[in-house]
Design an enzyme around this catalytic site. Structure first.
Site, PDB file in Angstrom:
ATOM      1  N   GLY A   1      -6.976 -32.346  -9.733  1.00 38.29           N
ATOM      2  CA  GLY A   1      -6.028 -31.705 -10.912  1.00 38.29           C
ATOM      3  C   GLY A   1      -5.167 -30.892 -10.270  1.00 38.29           C
ATOM      4  O   GLY A   1      -5.454 -29.625 -10.404  1.00 38.29           O
TER       5      GLY A   1
ATOM      6  N   SER B   1      -1.328 -31.878  -9.299  1.00 40.86           N
ATOM      7  CA  SER B   1       0.069 -32.214  -9.909  1.00 40.86           C
ATOM      8  C   SER B   1       0.202 -32.059 -11.126  1.00 40.86           C
ATOM      9  O   SER B   1      -0.711 -32.289 -11.975  1.00 40.86           O
ATOM     10  CB  SER B   1       0.610 -33.425  -9.396  1.00 40.86           C
ATOM     11  OG  SER B   1       0.399 -33.517  -7.804  1.00 40.86           O
TER      12      SER B   1
ATOM     13  N   GLU C   1      -7.044 -32.879   2.666  1.00 44.83           N
ATOM     14  CA  GLU C   1      -6.606 -34.210   2.127  1.00 44.83           C
ATOM     15  C   GLU C   1      -5.536 -34.667   2.969  1.00 44.83           C
ATOM     16  O   GLU C   1      -5.422 -36.121   3.040  1.00 44.83           O
ATOM     17  CB  GLU C   1      -5.813 -33.580   0.911  1.00 44.83           C
ATOM     18  CG  GLU C   1      -4.972 -34.892   0.195  1.00 44.83           C
ATOM     19  CD  GLU C   1      -4.426 -34.494  -1.216  1.00 44.83           C
ATOM     20  OE1 GLU C   1      -4.299 -33.403  -1.620  1.00 44.83           O
ATOM     21  OE2 GLU C   1      -4.077 -35.718  -1.758  1.00 44.83           O
TER      22      GLU C   1
HETATM   23  C1  LIG Z   1      -0.521 -42.375  -4.763  1.00 43.66           C
HETATM   24  C2  LIG Z   1      -0.270 -41.137  -5.416  1.00 43.66           C
HETATM   25  C3  LIG Z   1      -1.472 -40.299  -5.691  1.00 43.66           C
HETATM   26  C4  LIG Z   1      -1.680 -39.091  -5.985  1.00 43.66           C
HETATM   27  N1  LIG Z   1      -2.908 -38.536  -6.359  1.00 43.66           N
HETATM   28  C5  LIG Z   1      -2.761 -37.249  -6.551  1.00 43.66           C
HETATM   29  C6  LIG Z   1      -3.967 -36.645  -7.254  1.00 43.66           C
HETATM   30  O1  LIG Z   1      -5.006 -37.114  -7.024  1.00 43.66           O
HETATM   31  N2  LIG Z   1      -4.075 -35.303  -7.737  1.00 43.66           N
HETATM   32  C7  LIG Z   1      -2.794 -34.867  -7.866  1.00 43.66           C
HETATM   33  O2  LIG Z   1      -3.017 -33.600  -8.248  1.00 43.66           O
HETATM   34  N3  LIG Z   1      -1.599 -35.063  -7.312  1.00 43.66           N
HETATM   35  C8  LIG Z   1      -1.669 -36.604  -6.825  1.00 43.66           C
HETATM   36  N4  LIG Z   1      -0.473 -36.977  -6.602  1.00 43.66           N
HETATM   37  C9  LIG Z   1       0.904 -36.218  -6.745  1.00 43.66           C
HETATM   38  C10 LIG Z   1       1.491 -35.807  -5.475  1.00 43.66           C
HETATM   39  O3  LIG Z   1       0.868 -34.728  -4.737  1.00 43.66           O
HETATM   40  C11 LIG Z   1       2.927 -35.472  -6.118  1.00 43.66           C
HETATM   41  O4  LIG Z   1       3.639 -36.629  -6.432  1.00 43.66           O
HETATM   42  C12 LIG Z   1       3.649 -34.678  -4.829  1.00 43.66           C
HETATM   43  O5  LIG Z   1       3.247 -33.663  -4.528  1.00 43.66           O
HETATM   44  C13 LIG Z   1       5.098 -34.963  -5.109  1.00 43.66           C
HETATM   45  O6  LIG Z   1       5.559 -34.161  -6.241  1.00 43.66           O
HETATM   46  P1  LIG Z   1       6.620 -34.778  -7.237  1.00 43.66           P
HETATM   47  O7  LIG Z   1       6.028 -35.903  -7.702  1.00 43.66           O
HETATM   48  O8  LIG Z   1       6.716 -34.086  -8.642  1.00 43.66           O
HETATM   49  O9  LIG Z   1       7.957 -34.939  -6.419  1.00 43.66           O
HETATM   50  P2  LIG Z   1       8.999 -33.993  -6.509  1.00 43.66           P
HETATM   51  O10 LIG Z   1       8.481 -32.669  -5.993  1.00 43.66           O
HETATM   52  O11 LIG Z   1       9.547 -33.968  -7.869  1.00 43.66           O
HETATM   53  O12 LIG Z   1       9.818 -34.697  -5.324  1.00 43.66           O
HETATM   54  C14 LIG Z   1      10.851 -35.307  -5.512  1.00 43.66           C
HETATM   55  C15 LIG Z   1      11.498 -35.498  -3.996  1.00 43.66           C
HETATM   56  O13 LIG Z   1      12.312 -34.325  -3.707  1.00 43.66           O
HETATM   57  C16 LIG Z   1      11.767 -33.859  -2.523  1.00 43.66           C
HETATM   58  N5  LIG Z   1      11.557 -32.253  -2.453  1.00 43.66           N
HETATM   59  C17 LIG Z   1      11.003 -31.593  -3.139  1.00 43.66           C
HETATM   60  N6  LIG Z   1      11.091 -30.430  -2.876  1.00 43.66           N
HETATM   61  C18 LIG Z   1      11.975 -30.309  -1.678  1.00 43.66           C
HETATM   62  C19 LIG Z   1      12.445 -29.317  -0.726  1.00 43.66           C
HETATM   63  N7  LIG Z   1      12.243 -28.017  -0.758  1.00 43.66           N
HETATM   64  N8  LIG Z   1      13.017 -29.678   0.323  1.00 43.66           N
HETATM   65  C20 LIG Z   1      13.307 -31.092   0.368  1.00 43.66           C
HETATM   66  N9  LIG Z   1      12.908 -31.867  -0.223  1.00 43.66           N
HETATM   67  C21 LIG Z   1      12.244 -31.599  -1.452  1.00 43.66           C
HETATM   68  C22 LIG Z   1      10.548 -34.379  -2.252  1.00 43.66           C
HETATM   69  O14 LIG Z   1       9.929 -34.418  -1.028  1.00 43.66           O
HETATM   70  C23 LIG Z   1      10.417 -35.988  -3.059  1.00 43.66           C
HETATM   71  O15 LIG Z   1      11.137 -36.613  -2.109  1.00 43.66           O
HETATM   72  C24 LIG Z   1      -0.595 -38.379  -6.071  1.00 43.66           C
HETATM   73  C25 LIG Z   1       0.769 -39.041  -5.772  1.00 43.66           C
HETATM   74  C26 LIG Z   1       0.993 -40.405  -5.455  1.00 43.66           C
HETATM   75  C27 LIG Z   1       1.986 -41.034  -5.124  1.00 43.66           C
END
Ligand SMILES: Cc1cc2nc3c(=O)[nH]c(=O)nc-3n(C[C@H](O)[C@H](O)[C@H](O)COP(=O)(O)OP(=O)(O)OC[C@H]3O[C@@H](n4cnc5c(N)ncnc54)[C@H](O)[C@@H]3O)c2cc1C
Lengths: 393, 379
Positions: A132, A134, A249
Site C-alpha cells: 500500500g 501509491s 521491488e
Molecule cells: C501494473 C502496476 C502495478 C502496480 N502495483 C502497485 C502496488 O502494488 N502498490 C502500490 O503502491 N503501487 C503500485 N503501482 C503504482 C505505481 O507505483 C505508480 O503508478 C507509479 O509510481 C507512478 O505513479 P502515477 O501512476 O501516479 O503516475 P504519475 O506520477 O502521475 O506520472 C505520470 C507521468 O509523469 C511522469 N513524471 C512524474 N514526475 C516526473 C518528474 N519529476 N520528471 C519527469 N517525469 C515525471 C511519470 O514518469 C509518468 O510518465 C502499480 C502500477 C502499475 C502500472
C-alpha cells in the site's frame, strides 16, 4: 568431494524424491505462479504439497536465515539449488511480495519479535502480502501521501485511500505507508505499518488492466486498525524503510520477463524465412533482433559484474542504479519484438488459435513495468541527480 | 500538386470529424466490445455513413460513387483513426472496391461497385495465409474444372470476414508459393458451398477472421482480371490499402498524442503539472515533429494514388513504415506518460495502443515496409 559437491548430490536426490511430477514443468505465465495465502488462488493439490515440502527444508526462501523459516544457504548453495531445480524443470515452489519486498525490509528494520511473527508464515506461504504505497495524488511523488494514521494508544486508526494496489483483493495483509504527522516536511511523518486486510474497515475494489486481467485494486480504509506492535522502525521514520523496500521491488521488476523457450531469431526465420546463408530475410527485423539480443547479453553481464563486485567487497556500484530502468525497457522491447515476429498469430486476443491471447496480453502488461515500482522517468531522475550530480532546474 | 487540402476536401474532413466524434467514438467501440456485439459495428451508423456517400468516396461516379478520389477517403480514415470508429470502411471501401476497380471488367464493376458504394454490399480481400503479410506466398489453388474453377486453401486476417457478402480470394492458377506470376483473383460468394468462415477475436476488437475454402466451385465469370495476371492490380490495391491504413494510423497517433499533451497540462505531481518537467516536454516536442512529418508523407502518398504517380509503391511503403514507427512511439508514450491510469481498461488511451498495433501489422508492418522501401530504392 567438496562440501558443495556433497550438497549438490544430496539436493539432487531430495528433489528427485520430493518434487511432484506435475511441478516439474515451468510456469506458463503470471497466473501460474503460486503465491500462497490463506486462500491460495491456485488450488492444485500438488502445488500445496510441493510448497509445504520445500518450506519444511527452508527452501522456499533458501537465502534467509533458518530461524525465520529460510534455508540458511550460502549464495553458492542457493545457486546449486536453482541449478538442480532447473535440471528437472522444477518450478519455484512459492513467490510473493512477502519474499521479494517485505521480507528484506523486515530483516533490515524489524525487531526480533516482528521478524519471528511475520517471516516464517511468508516462507510457508501462509500469508500473502500486498503493497500500500501509491495514492491517487501520490504516484511519482510518493512522499506526498495523505492516508492518515491516528494514534489510539495501543493501535492506529487508519483512514484514506490507496490505488494500483496489486493483489489487494487476494492478499491477507498489507504493508502500508501512512502519515502519522503533518507538521514537518513531506518526507517526515510517514510511518511504515502492517495490518490484516480481513477487517471491516478495509475494502479492495479490483481495477481492470488493458491486458484484460485485474491484478490491482483501489483500496479504501475507513477506520482500519493497525496494532502498534506492527509499526516497523520508528514512528515518522517510515520513508527510509519505504525506499529500502523499493530497491528490492525494483530488482524484482527488472528481472521480470524470463527467457523464452526458443530464441526470437529462430522463430522469425521459421515464420518469415531466410536467405541462402540462413540470414533472416527481412534485414530490418534482423537488425532489431540482433540489437535486442546484444543489449540483453550486455545487461546480463552488467548485473553479474555488479553482483561480483558486491561479493568481492567493493560495495554496490553506481551501475546498479540503471537496473530497473534498463531491465524494464529491455522487457518492453522484447514484447514489441514478440509482436513483430509473431505477426497475426501474436495479435489474437482470445480463442484456441491464439492460446488465449497470451502474447499480446503479455505485451500489454509489459507496458506497466516502466511505471510500477517507480517510473522510468523517476529512475532517470535518480541517475542524473544522485549519480551524475546534475543540479535541479 | 500542392500539399494542401482544397475546399471540398476540407469540408469533407470537418464533416467526418463532426459525425464520428458523435456517432462512432471510443466509447461506442467499448460498448460493442463489452456487449459482445456479433456484427462488431453499428449497422445504423454504417447506413448513415453510406447515406452521406462515404462508402463510395473513391468510387467513380459512373459506378455510383462520389469520385472524390483516395485523398478524400484518406481524410475520412484519419478521422476514423482519431475516434477508433468501427465500420467496414477499411475492408470494403478502401480495399474491396479498389481491387474490383483495378482488376474487374465492366460487367463486374457494374455488378459490385454500386452495391459497395451504397453500403449494401460488403466485399473484402482474402490474401494472407501465414502469420505475416507475404503477397506472393500464396498456396491456395484454383484449378480449372466444371464451368470455371475449384478453389482450395485457407486464409487469415480477412477483415470483416463474418459480415462480408463476397470475398476476393487470391489463389494460384500456376507456379509455386513465392512466384508472382500465376496469381489470380476470384469473386467468391460468402454463402458458396465449401466456404467456412471463422470469426476471430483480435486485440483491437475490430473484426477479422479466417477463411477455409474446401473444393469451392466458382464460374469462369468469377475470375477478376486475367488468369495468372492478378499481381499488378493486386499490388496497386495493396499500396492503396497501406496508404489508407497509414491515414488511419495518422489519426490514431495524433489523437493519442493530443490526449497525452492534455494530460501533461492537467496532472500534478511534486506540486506542479507534470508537463513542466523538461524530460517530458522534449519527448512531446519530438513527437510533435515526427507527427508533422507523418502528416506530410501520408498526404503525399494519397495524392500519388489520385494522380497516377509512378512512384506509388515507394510512397506507399514510405507512408506505412513511417506511420508504423510514429504510431508505435505515440501510443507507447501515451501509456507511459499517463502513469498507472494509462494501464487501466477504464481509461481510453489503451484502446489506441491496441488499434495501432493491429493496423500496423495489417498488410505489412514497419519491418516489411522499410525493407521494401529500401529494395524499391535499389539497395
Ligand atoms: C501494473 C502496476 C502495478 C502496480 N502495483 C502497485 C502496488 O502494488 N502498490 C502500490 O503502491 N503501487 C503500485 N503501482 C503504482 C505505481 O507505483 C505508480 O503508478 C507509479 O509510481 C507512478 O505513479 P502515477 O501512476 O501516479 O503516475 P504519475 O506520477 O502521475 O506520472 C505520470 C507521468 O509523469 C511522469 N513524471 C512524474 N514526475 C516526473 C518528474 N519529476 N520528471 C519527469 N517525469 C515525471 C511519470 O514518469 C509518468 O510518465 C502499480 C502500477 C502499475 C502500472
Amino acid at each position: 568431494m567438496s562440501d558443495l559437491d556433497q550438497f549438490r548430490q544430496e539436493t539432487r536426490a531430495w528433489l528427485e524424491a520430493n518434487c511432484p511430477e506435475a511441478m516439474r514443468q515451468p510456469v506458463t505465465g503470471f497466473e501460474d505462479i503460486y503465491n500462497g495465502g490463506r486462500v491460495p488462488e491456485i488450488d492444485h493439490p500438488d502445488q500445496k504439497v510441493w510448497c509445504d515440502r520445500m518450506a519444511e527444508k527452508g527452501w522456499t526462501v533458501p537465502h534467509w536465515p533458518k530461524e525465520y523459516g529460510g534455508g540458511g544457504l550460502s549464495a553458492d548453495e542457493v545457486k546449486v539449488l536453482r541449478q538442480e531445480m532447473s535440471r528437472i524443470g522444477a518450478r519455484q515452489a512459492l513467490d510473493s511480495f512477502g519474499i521479494s519486498m517485505l521480507g528484506p525490509a523486515l530483516l533490515q528494520f524489524g525487531t526480533q519479535e516482528q521478524k519471528l511473527e511475520h517471516l516464517p508464515p511468508i516462507c510457508r506461504g501462509e500469508i500473502r502480502w500486498c503493497q500500500g504505497y501509491s495514492e491517487p495524488n501520490a504516484g511519482s511523488d510518493l512522499a506526498s501521501l495523505a492516508t492518515r494514521a491516528e494514534d489510539k494508544g495501543d493501535h492506529y486508526l487508519i483512514n484514506g485511500q490507496k490505488v494500483w494496489t496489486s493483489y489487494a483483493d487476494k492478499a491477507d495483509w498489507i504493508f502500508c505507508l501512512v502519515r502519522t504527522d503533518n507538521t514537518g516536511t513531506k518526507h517526515e511523518g510517514i510511518s511504515f505499518v502492517l495490518f490484516d486486510m480481513d477487517q471491516p474497515g478495509v475494502e479492495a475494489r479490483p481495477i481492470k488492466l488493458i491486458s484484460g486481467s485485474s491484478p490491482f485494486c483501489e483500496t479504501f480504509f475507513d477506520n482500519a486498525r493497525a496494532d502498534k506492535a506492527n509499526l516497523i522502525g520508528e514512528e515518522g521514520k517510515g520513508w527510509t524503510i519505504a525506499k529500502y523496500l523499493l530497491t528490492h521491488e525494483r530488482e524484482m521488476i527488472s528481472g521480470m520477463g524470463g527467457a523464452p523457450k526458443k530464441s526470437l531469431g529462430e522463430t522469425a526465420v521459421e515464420l518469415i524465412g531466410a536467405d541462402e546463408q540462413g540470414r533472416l530475410s527481412n534485414g530490418i527485423l534482423r537488425q532489431n533482433l540482433a540489437q535486442y539480443q546484444l543489449d540483453t547479453v550486455a545487461f546480463g553481464a552488467t548485473m553479474a559484474r555488479v553482483g561480483d563486485e558486491v561479493k568481492s567487497g567493493q560495495g554496490l556500484g553506481p551501475a546498479s542504479s540503471i537496473f530497473k530502468y534498463y531491465g524494464t525497457e529491455l522487457n518492453k522491447r522484447r514484447n514489441e519484438l514478440n509482436l513483430a515476429v509473431g505477426g497475426e498469430e501474436a495479435l489474437g486476443w482470445e480463442g484456441d488459435a491464439y492460446q488465449g491471447g497470451q502474447v499480446v496480453r503479455d505485451w500489454l502488461r509489459s507496458k506497466g513495468n516502466s511505471i510500477e515500482g517507480g517510473t522510468t522517468e523517476v529512475q532517470l531522475n535518480i541517475v542524473s541527480k544522485r549519480v551524475l550530480g546534475l543540479p535541479d532546474a | 500538386m500542392a500539399l494542401v487540402l482544397n475546399e471540398e476536401q476540407s469540408m469533407l474532413k470537418d464533416a467526418a470529424a463532426g459525425f464520428l466524434a458523435e456517432k462512432a467514438t471510443v466509447a461506442h467501440l467499448r460498448e460493442l466490445r463489452d456487449s459482445g456485439d456479433a456484427t462488431g459495428f453499428s449497422q445504423d451508423v454504417w447506413k448513415e455513413m453510406a447515406d452521406m456517400g462515404w462508402a463510395g468516396i473513391a468510387i467513380d461516379e459512373e459506378f455510383g460513387g462520389l469520385g472524390y478520389g483516395y485523398t478524400g477517403l484518406g481524410l475520412v480514415l484519419e478521422q476514423v483513426g482519431r475516434n477508433l470508429s468501427a465500420s467496414p470502411l477499411q475492408s470494403s471501401v478502401l480495399i474491396g472496391a479498389t481491387i474490383i476497380a483495378e482488376l474487374g471488367d465492366q460487367a463486374q464493376k457494374e455488378q459490385f461497385l454500386p452495391a459497395i458504394a451504397s453500403g449494401q454490399s460488403i466485399v473484402t480481400l482474402a490474401i494472407q495465409e501465414g502469420a505475416h503479410h507475404a503477397p506472393s506466398q500464396i498456396a491456395t489453388t484454383a484449378v480449372a474444372g466444371g464451368n470455371g474453377y475449384v478453389l482450395n486453401g485457407s486464409k487469415r486476417l480477412v477483415l470483416d470476414a463474418h459480415v462480408a457478402d463476397t470475398f476476393v480470394v487470391i489463389a494460384r492458377t500456376s507456379g509455386e508459393p513465392g512466384d508472382t506470376d500465376g496469381l489470380s483473383a476470384f469473386l467468391v460468394d460468402a454463402k458458396a458451398d465449401g466456404v467456412a468462415i471463422e470469426q476471430r477475436s483480435m486485440v483491437d476488437n475490430l473484426n477479422c477472421g479466417a477463411l477455409t475454402l474446401n473444393n469451392v466451385s466458382v464460374d469462369a465469370s468469377a475470375l477478376l482480371g486475367s488468369e495468372g495476371g492478378a499481381a499488378s492490380g493486386l499490388n496497386r490495391t495493396l499500396d492503396i490499402a497501406n496508404i489508407g491504413l497509414a491515414s488511419e494510423l495518422l489519426g490514431v497517433s495524433t489523437e493519442a498524442f493530443e490526449r497525452t499533451v492534455a494530460y501533461l497540462k492537467e496532472r500534478k505531481q511534486f506540486g506542479q503539472v507534470i508537463g513542466s518537467f523538461q524530460g517530458l516536454q522534449h519527448r512531446a516536442a519530438e513527437l510533435f515533429a515526427e507527427l508533422e512529418l507523418a502528416r506530410s508523407i501520408v498526404l503525399k502518398a494519397l495524392q500519388a494514388i489520385d494522380s497516377g504517380d509512378e512512384s506509388l509503391p515507394v510512397l506507399a511503403s514510405a507512408a506505412k513504415a513511417k506511420l508504423c514507427e510514429v504510431a508505435q512511439r505515440a501510443t507507447n508514450e501515451g501509456v507511459q506518460m499517463h502513469g498507472g491510469i494509462g494501464m487501466t481498461d477504464e481509461h481510453e488511451i489503451g484502446f489506441f495502443i491496441k488499434r495501432a498495433r493491429a493496423a500496423q501489422h495489417t498488410f505489412g508492418d514497419y519491418n516489411y515496409h522499410l525493407d521494401r522501401f529500401a529494395s524499391l530504392n535499389g539497395f
